[in-house]
Write a protein that holds these residues in place. Structure first.
Motif, PDB file in Angstrom:
ATOM      1  N   GLU A  70       0.900  -1.568  -0.206  1.00  0.00           N
ATOM      2  CA  GLU A  70      -0.228  -0.133  -0.035  1.00  0.00           C
ATOM      3  C   GLU A  70       0.723   1.400  -0.119  1.00  0.00           C
ATOM      4  OE1 GLU A  70      -3.425   0.350  -0.024  1.00  0.00           O
ATOM      5  OE2 GLU A  70      -3.537  -2.188  -0.174  1.00  0.00           O
ATOM      6  N   VAL A  71       2.284   1.157   0.876  1.00  0.00           N
ATOM      7  CA  VAL A  71       2.915   2.801   1.206  1.00  0.00           C
ATOM      8  C   VAL A  71       3.872   2.366  -0.005  1.00  0.00           C
ATOM      9  CG1 VAL A  71       4.768   3.556   2.611  1.00  0.00           C
ATOM     10  CG2 VAL A  71       2.561   2.763   3.779  1.00  0.00           C
ATOM     11  N   GLY A  72       3.946   1.275  -0.730  1.00  0.00           N
ATOM     12  CA  GLY A  72       5.241   1.521  -1.537  1.00  0.00           C
ATOM     13  C   GLY A  72       6.568   1.222  -1.304  1.00  0.00           C
ATOM     14  N   ILE A  73       6.755  -0.544  -1.706  1.00  0.00           N
ATOM     15  CA  ILE A  73       8.279  -1.032  -1.656  1.00  0.00           C
ATOM     16  C   ILE A  73       8.831  -0.112  -0.901  1.00  0.00           C
ATOM     17  CG2 ILE A  73       9.582  -2.788  -1.147  1.00  0.00           C
ATOM     18  CD1 ILE A  73       6.368  -4.509  -2.986  1.00  0.00           C
ATOM     19  N   ASP A  74       9.085   0.689  -2.627  1.00  0.00           N
ATOM     20  CA  ASP A  74      10.729   1.728  -2.336  1.00  0.00           C
ATOM     21  C   ASP A  74      10.392   2.827  -1.542  1.00  0.00           C
ATOM     22  OD1 ASP A  74       7.860   2.733  -4.052  1.00  0.00           O
ATOM     23  OD2 ASP A  74       8.359   3.923  -5.596  1.00  0.00           O
ATOM     24  N   VAL A  75       9.282   3.573  -0.438  1.00  0.00           N
ATOM     25  CA  VAL A  75       9.050   4.168  -0.560  1.00  0.00           C
ATOM     26  C   VAL A  75       8.610   3.419   1.073  1.00  0.00           C
ATOM     27  CG1 VAL A  75       7.475   6.144   0.962  1.00  0.00           C
ATOM     28  CG2 VAL A  75       7.603   6.144  -1.753  1.00  0.00           C
ATOM     29  N   GLY A  76       8.767   2.607   1.510  1.00  0.00           N
ATOM     30  CA  GLY A  76       9.025   2.168   2.492  1.00  0.00           C
ATOM     31  C   GLY A  76      10.649   1.047   3.191  1.00  0.00           C
ATOM     32  N   THR A  77      11.325   0.933   2.354  1.00  0.00           N
ATOM     33  CA  THR A  77      12.263   0.257   2.740  1.00  0.00           C
ATOM     34  C   THR A  77      13.329   2.262   2.640  1.00  0.00           C
ATOM     35  OG1 THR A  77      12.670   0.429   0.237  1.00  0.00           O
ATOM     36  CG2 THR A  77      12.429  -1.528   1.522  1.00  0.00           C
ATOM     37  N   LYS A  78      12.885   3.071   1.967  1.00  0.00           N
ATOM     38  CA  LYS A  78      13.928   4.437   2.071  1.00  0.00           C
ATOM     39  C   LYS A  78      14.143   4.515   3.101  1.00  0.00           C
ATOM     40  CE  LYS A  78      13.044   7.417  -2.070  1.00  0.00           C
ATOM     41  NZ  LYS A  78      12.538   8.067  -2.603  1.00  0.00           N
ATOM     42  N   ILE A  79      13.597   4.343   4.091  1.00  0.00           N
ATOM     43  CA  ILE A  79      14.283   5.147   5.339  1.00  0.00           C
ATOM     44  C   ILE A  79      15.586   3.805   6.650  1.00  0.00           C
ATOM     45  CG2 ILE A  79      12.553   3.129   6.979  1.00  0.00           C
ATOM     46  CD1 ILE A  79      12.273   5.835   8.798  1.00  0.00           C
ATOM     47  N   ILE A  80      15.793   2.660   6.026  1.00  0.00           N
ATOM     48  CA  ILE A  80      16.393   1.630   6.744  1.00  0.00           C
ATOM     49  C   ILE A  80      17.954   2.954   6.480  1.00  0.00           C
ATOM     50  CG2 ILE A  80      17.049  -0.193   6.122  1.00  0.00           C
ATOM     51  CD1 ILE A  80      14.726  -0.368   7.032  1.00  0.00           C
ATOM     52  N   PRO A  81      18.200   3.367   5.516  1.00  0.00           N
ATOM     53  CA  PRO A  81      19.920   3.217   5.253  1.00  0.00           C
ATOM     54  C   PRO A  81      20.114   4.505   6.620  1.00  0.00           C
ATOM     55  CG  PRO A  81      18.959   3.204   2.698  1.00  0.00           C
ATOM     56  CD  PRO A  81      17.528   3.380   3.961  1.00  0.00           C
ATOM     57  N   PHE A  82      19.073   5.678   6.353  1.00  0.00           N
ATOM     58  CA  PHE A  82      19.095   6.411   7.743  1.00  0.00           C
ATOM     59  C   PHE A  82      19.068   5.715   9.219  1.00  0.00           C
ATOM     60  CE2 PHE A  82      17.013   8.808   4.667  1.00  0.00           C
ATOM     61  CZ  PHE A  82      18.005  10.025   4.262  1.00  0.00           C
TER      62      PHE A  82
END
Length: 707
Positions: A542-554
């Motif tokens: 629903e959120v977008g897998i690309d968007v949902g994982t963007k936060i991981i490196p931070f």
């Protein structure tokens, strides 16, 4: 009667007694259990005074008829018996009103909710104002309760049983026209003539009950014993599908309505009072009431105590995407402020305007809004591809791509094109605000204002202050978020802020369960059964897998290894699976499947054959306990100001099960010592990320709780 009473009786020359309700010391009228003697004395006077031929009950307050029962009086109850007595006390008074020989009419302006509507239902007729403030409903289910003063008995006898069920099971209020159509009120009139119309109705004697108009199927369902059996059986099935059996109140509501219709009003009322008392003592109702008190408290608070907000006359939004369009919509329609959208293309502005038009047009079609009101609200939203019209903007909300350089450029642009006072609020979901403000000439004006998608529906906003944000900027941003209809929590700056930081490990662990062979749909079903609105993998889509994982490196950069996500996420992204938005994710979005079944090819992609081996409890602990542990750390580090804010943030931001009261109340319920033991056990088997937070270990040793 003495002026300390909430009720004042005024006799008119025409024989009609006007009874005004004006509860001293309350902003809105609420019913208290101490009112019994006052109302009974009033009814004695009405009964024995032969000059009184009819009664009109109305509100002496401008903003409410009666907004419900005083919820704080319920907190004083220590047993189900006491709760049942409160219900029965209300029932007895309302029965007395219904049994009066003289006509009693309710003149409703403003909310008539819960006990307020139950009072109106006990009257012989109801007339309401056509004002936008006016609404009627029985929202008790939202507090884990049922209408305990006759609501489950009177409403289904007045209107269609199915409509009454829907109203009580959802707690949804009806606006004046809807209330008239349903048969809840007898007339809707302009406020100026409300009292006059009610008096005319009382002078005409008791109004005849209008039979509810039902189609043939509804008649068979509602008016025959077999039909009702089918109706209530379906209602139970649907309710269990929606609540997963986690909420006892809806089933108790169905039982009371069914009993009343089958065995009569007396039996229905007796069961209603009994169930009301029992529900009041449940953990679910206590948790839901704690949410009610928390949100009520939060409404009264400023961003920073004793630092008033600066008035906001005009706002702007940078970026006309889905978030930008949603933010512009709530700014114009809820905050009623002019809002200017800047995008690099005309198409971006058109998209944002279309978002607003679509949402408003739906309300026009449902007759909640007039066409002219829609036009008026749309006229508050304007667009531009340059910075024209930005000079006098008080707050600019930035909703551009998650790219640090771009956001820093936006800060510089706003500092060039707006006033020295203009606040720059970033809707970033992952980049620390200190980095966005790093090159700002006026860092005190830079703040985070993180909304959740879809903006028009999700109630939470995180207000993120970096070390240099001024107190006034915090207070002003909190006040704006409230005007936009949000419940804001103030959060300390840092990767992921609060909500996304505690959500990330939960999502990552769900992916680890997939890699361990658990079927995707099984994991999601287990989490929905636990009480989340959607499962973690469906949420990813629903959120977008690309968007949902963007936060991981931070998160990894700031907090280290415990936030490392499984490589599977990258494999999925490399296969161009973004989820629902490009119809390719964990679920199958073909025309046949419509996202209801898993896309089996994902198992091949990940080199897996699903083989379920784990228990539901084990899967819940693996995912949810990581979230609890991280929430405790956030409180310890001062990321959130209180356990209360942490609970509200998680329930309103990601749909943490409301009946559990939020992660902190849930940790108290599990028992901190038990939680620490279970986390240590998980750490032995599944790695150091499960090691209990220091705050939990200390609390366990000192036998402390969050509340």
């Amino acid at each position: 009667m003495e002026h300390t009473s909430a009720f004042t009786l005024t006799k008119q020359d025409n024989g009609i007694a006007l009874v005004a309700i004006d509860v001293p010391g309350e902003t809105m009228n609420v019913l208290k259990d101490t009112f019994g003697p006052q109302i009974n004395a009033l009814l004695d006077e009405i009964e024995h005074d032969n000059d009184i031929t009819g009664v009109v009950i109305y509100s002496g307050k401008d903003n409410s008829f009666v907004a419900g029962a005083d919820v704080s009086m319920l907190e004083a109850c220590t047993s189900a018996q006491q709760g049942a007595e409160i219900g029965k006390g209300g029932q007895d008074i309302f029965n007395r009103i219904e049994n009066l020989a003289k006509p009693v009419i309710a003149a409703i302006h403003g909310p008539a909710l819960g006990g307020g509507l139950e009072l109106a239902l006990a009257c012989h007729g109801r007339v309401c104002s056509d004002d936008a403030k006016t609404q009627v409903g029985l929202p008790e289910v939202q507090l884990g309760l049922l209408p305990g003063s006759g609501g489950t008995q009177r409403l289904p006898r007045l209107i269609s049983v199915q409509k009454a069920l829907t109203m009580m099971l959802t707690g949804a209020a009806q606006r004046p026209k809807q209330a008239l159509k349903a048969g809840i009120v007898d007339a809707v009139v302009p406020r100026a003539i409300l009292l006059q119309e009610a008096q005319n109705m009382a002078l005409a004697g008791k109004p005849k009950i209008r039979p509810t108009k039902l189609n043939l199927v509804a008649k068979l369902l509602e008016n025959t014993a077999l039909g009702r059996k089918v109706l209530f059986s379906q209602a139970r099935k649907q309710t269990l599908r929606k609540t997963q059996g986690n909420y006892p109140a809806p089933l108790a509501i169905i039982e009371c309505i069914e009993t009343g219709l089958a065995k009569g009003m007396t039996a229905g009322l007796a069961l209603e009072a009994k169930r009301f008392g029992e529900l009041m003592m449940t953990d679910e109702s206590k948790a839901l009431r704690s949410l009610f008190f928390a949100t009520t408290e939060m409404k009264k608070e400023q961003g920073v105590a004793d630092v008033p907000a600066k008035p906001v006359q005009k706002a702007a939004v940078l970026g006309g995407g889905l978030m930008g369009g949603g933010i512009a919509f709530v700014t114009a329609t809820k905050a009623k402020l002019p809002v200017r959208i800047k995008d690099i293309t005309d198409q971006g502005i058109a998209n944002a305007l279309n978002t607003a038009f679509g949402l408003l047009n739906r309300r026009v079609k449902k007759r909640i809004l007039r066409h002219s009101q829609m036009q008026q609200q749309l006229s508050l939203i304007t667009g531009t591809t340059d910075y024209s019209g930005f000079k006098d903007v008080d707050v600019v909300i930035e909703a551009v791509f998650e790219n640090l350089e771009l956001k820093q450029q936006m800060v510089a642009d706003i500092e060039n094109h707006c006033s020295l006072e203009t606040i720059f609020a970033s809707n970033t979901s992952s980049i620390p605000i200190s980095q966005i403000a790093a090159k700002a000439a006026r860092p005190e004006n830079v703040i985070g204002l993180h909304y959740f998608s879809p903006v028009d529906k999700m109630p939470l906003a995180e207000v993120i202050a970096h070390a240099g944000t001024s107190d006034q900027t915090i207070s002003t941003t909190v006040a704006l978020a409230k005007k936009q209809g949000k419940t804001p929590i103030v959060v300390k700056d840092g990767a992921g802020f609060y909500v996304n930081r505690i959500l990330a490990p939960y999502m990552s662990e769900a992916a680890n369960l997939v890699l361990a062979g658990e079927p995707i749909d099984k994991i999601d079903k287990v989490m929905v059964k636990f009480g989340f609105p959607v499962g973690p993998l469906k949420l990813m889509d629903e959120v977008g897998i690309d968007v949902g994982t963007k936060i991981i490196p931070f998160l990894v950069a700031e907090f280290g290894e415990r936030f490392t996500a499984p490589d599977a996420f990258q494999v999925v992204i490399d296969d161009d699976r973004k989820g629902k938005k490009n119809s390719k994710g964990f679920y199958d979005y073909s025309a046949q499947a419509k996202g209801k079944t898993v896309d089996e090819s994902i198992y091949t992609l990940l080199g897996l054959t699903p083989n379920p081996t784990l228990t539901d409890t084990h899967m819940i602990q693996r995912c949810v306990y990581l979230m609890l542990n991280e929430a405790a750390r956030c409180l310890d580090e001062g990321v959130i100001r209180s356990a209360r804010d942490g609970d509200i943030g998680t329930i309103f931001g990601i749909g943490f099960p409301p009946f559990l009261g939020g992660p902190f109340r849930y940790m108290d319920k599990i028992g901190i010592a038990t939680l620490v033991e279970e986390l240590q056990e998980l750490a032995k088997n599944h790695g150091d990320k499960y090691l209990p937070a220091e705050i939990l270990v200390n609390m366990s040793e000192e036998n402390k709780t969050f509340y």
